[in-house]
Enzyme design. Structure first.
Site, PDB file in Angstrom:
ATOM      1  N   SER A 209       0.833  -1.204   0.000  1.00  0.00           N
ATOM      2  CA  SER A 209       0.000   0.000   0.000  1.00  0.00           C
ATOM      3  C   SER A 209       0.861   1.245   0.000  1.00  0.00           C
ATOM      4  CB  SER A 209      -0.892  -0.006   1.248  1.00  0.00           C
ATOM      5  OG  SER A 209      -1.506   1.258   1.448  1.00  0.00           O
ATOM      6  N   TYR A 256      -2.793   0.058  10.093  1.00  0.00           N
ATOM      7  CA  TYR A 256      -2.842  -0.620   8.800  1.00  0.00           C
ATOM      8  C   TYR A 256      -1.561  -0.381   8.018  1.00  0.00           C
ATOM      9  CZ  TYR A 256      -3.867  -1.202   3.838  1.00  0.00           C
ATOM     10  OH  TYR A 256      -3.795  -1.542   2.511  1.00  0.00           O
ATOM     11  N   LYS A 260       1.571  -3.063   6.818  1.00  0.00           N
ATOM     12  CA  LYS A 260       2.096  -3.204   5.458  1.00  0.00           C
ATOM     13  C   LYS A 260       3.607  -3.006   5.439  1.00  0.00           C
ATOM     14  CE  LYS A 260      -1.584  -4.187   3.097  1.00  0.00           C
ATOM     15  NZ  LYS A 260      -1.720  -5.498   2.429  1.00  0.00           N
TER      16      LYS A 260
END
Length: 459
Positions: A209, A256, A260
């Site tokens: 991401s 989040y 990643k």
């Protein structure tokens, strides 16, 4: 997938081996659905004899989380390119009939282009569950040589590449519930890697991401892969001068994003420890759009938080208005800028990565790539594009910024273009038209969830 997972999943060919889909030379650029991939883009000619997918011991790409939003589109594009696909998804944020839609679209495409329809297999499982061992063992190669031991056979898998879409992915939810994100995204991936290595599956494509760039997204320039590296790395800047990118991370804004980055760091370490690995981390920017048929789209079980599905909920009356989070960003109209990439372009980036790694065109055992368009659009521009496609006005409310948001996030895409031979072809308006087509079709024909399927040709 969307709010809760890239697909809340349940939802590698060694580098010297070339893995080509069946009938690759017969691939055409015309299609019933999305454009076919040009063979000259994804595959090198003549250097290595292609593996034969039509043999009894057929080979597969494993797509974990393959019925989610991005996973389902990637599964379809793989089938269109001639790859046999094994899908794993636990259906916690996807629907089983997505498999039927993918099967239908792939069959139509292959029949229209006089191509063999590849096999599509489905396993309902959480990728963290003990069941995954049995799933992977079912794809162990079946050698004719009876002197080969079971452990040797196990290390020769018919799965020649894995694409991992099984992470939870809501920025807001990760802030409120970080522990499930670390368990699923980080711990789950580590255990999965152990199993893959044991089975000799070492071509791994990871859904990363743009959140790994953290506060660097606020620099006001397109983000280069060198702005987040896991070992010091030399590169040429825009003036052709050699620079050294130092490993590390700056200003991650949410759990989040941290998961990643942690996963990328772990993957870099794993690849360094064993150069047989070919691990590709694809840093997504903002996937939007749907398959142009209107049969595949962003249809999560959980409440959506991404911009476009929330806009659609307003258009369909599920939400009264759209909240625009922050109108005081340093952008032309004050709203945040994002790099919106059509999900079909994104899916084709995964195929490019799998093929380049298997063909030996990616020389590093770990390599990162941005998948974006290189062009940013403000929230207001996205809203205007969807209003144009739907011929409807979208009521909005301007509210304060959300925790974890950044003002600008746009990809530099030179590396993916040069090394993968990949680039985007669809525009923001294409995204809006396809999304509205999917929405309109779903509203007018609820039975679209269960289309009539031809049975021949699919496993």
């Amino acid at each position: 997938m969307d709010t809760h997972t890239e697909s809340r999943s349940s939802n590698p060919a060694l580098p010297a081996v070339s893995f080509h889909p069946a009938n690759a030379s017969d691939t055409t650029t015309e299609s019933v659905g999305t454009p076919g991939t040009h063979r000259s883009i994804l595959f090198d000619e003549g250097a290595v004899e292609p593996l034969d997918l039509t043999a009894d011991n057929e080979q597969y790409i494993l797509v974990v989380g393959g019925l989610g939003y991005i996973g389902s589109h990637t599964t379809l594009e793989l089938l269109k390119e001639g790859y046999n696909v094994a899908v794993v998804d636990d259906l916690s944020n996807a629907y089983h009939d997505v498999l039927d839609r993918v099967r239908l679209l792939a069959t139509e495409y292959c029949q229209a282009n006089e191509k063999r329809t590849p096999h599509l297999r489905f396993h309902e499982a959480d990728y963290k569950s003990p069941m995954m061992r049995s799933v992977l063992e079912s794809y162990a190669a079946k050698p004719n040589d009876t002197s080969i031991t079971s452990s040797q056979a196990q290390a020769s898998s018919r799965i020649k590449g894995v694409i991992h879409f099984a992470a939870f992915k809501s920025v807001e939810e990760s802030i409120n519930k970080p522990i499930p994100y670390y368990i699923n995204n980080v711990c789950g991936m580590v255990n999965f890697l152990v199993l893959l290595q044991e089975m000799g599956i070492m071509n791994f494509v990871f859904s990363s991401s743009a959140t790994v760039y953290g506060s660097k997204a606020n620099l006001g320039v397109p983000l280069r892969e060198e702005q987040c590296v896991h070992e010091d790395e030399a590169y040429l800047d825009e003036n052709g001068v050699e620079q050294i990118a130092e490993n590390g991370v700056a200003g991650l804004t949410c759990p989040y994003g941290r998961t990643k980055w942690m996963c990328e760091a772990i993957l870099a370490d794993v690849a360094k420890s064993d150069p047989r690995w070919r691990i590709t981390a694809l840093r997504y920017f903002n996937p939007v759009g749907c398959h142009e048929s209107g049969l595949l789209g962003e249809d999560p079980r959980q409440q959506p938080t991404n911009l476009v599905p929330v806009v659609i909920r307003v258009l369909t009356g599920a939400n009264p208005s759209l909240n625009i989070f922050g109108t005081d960003w340093n952008t032309p109209d004050g709203t945040a800028i994002r790099d919106f990439i059509h999900v079909v372009d994104l899916a084709r980036g995964h195929i490019a990565a799998v093929a380049a790694a298997a063909d030996g065109r990616i020389k590093q055992s770990f390599r990162t790539y941005n998948l974006g368009t290189g062009t940013g659009h403000t929230v207001r521009e996205v809203v205007a594009s969807i209003e144009k496609a739907a011929s409807k006005k979208i009521p909005v409310q301007e509210v304060g910024r959300r925790a974890g948001d950044v003002g600008l996030c746009v990809a530099a895409v030179d590396r993916a273009s040069q090394e993968l031979g990949w680039k985007t072809v669809k525009t923001l308006d294409d995204c809006s038209i396809d999304v509205w087509n999917f929405t309109s079709r779903s509203q007018m024909t609820p039975a679209v969830r269960t289309p009539q399927l031809p049975e021949a040709g699919m496993a």
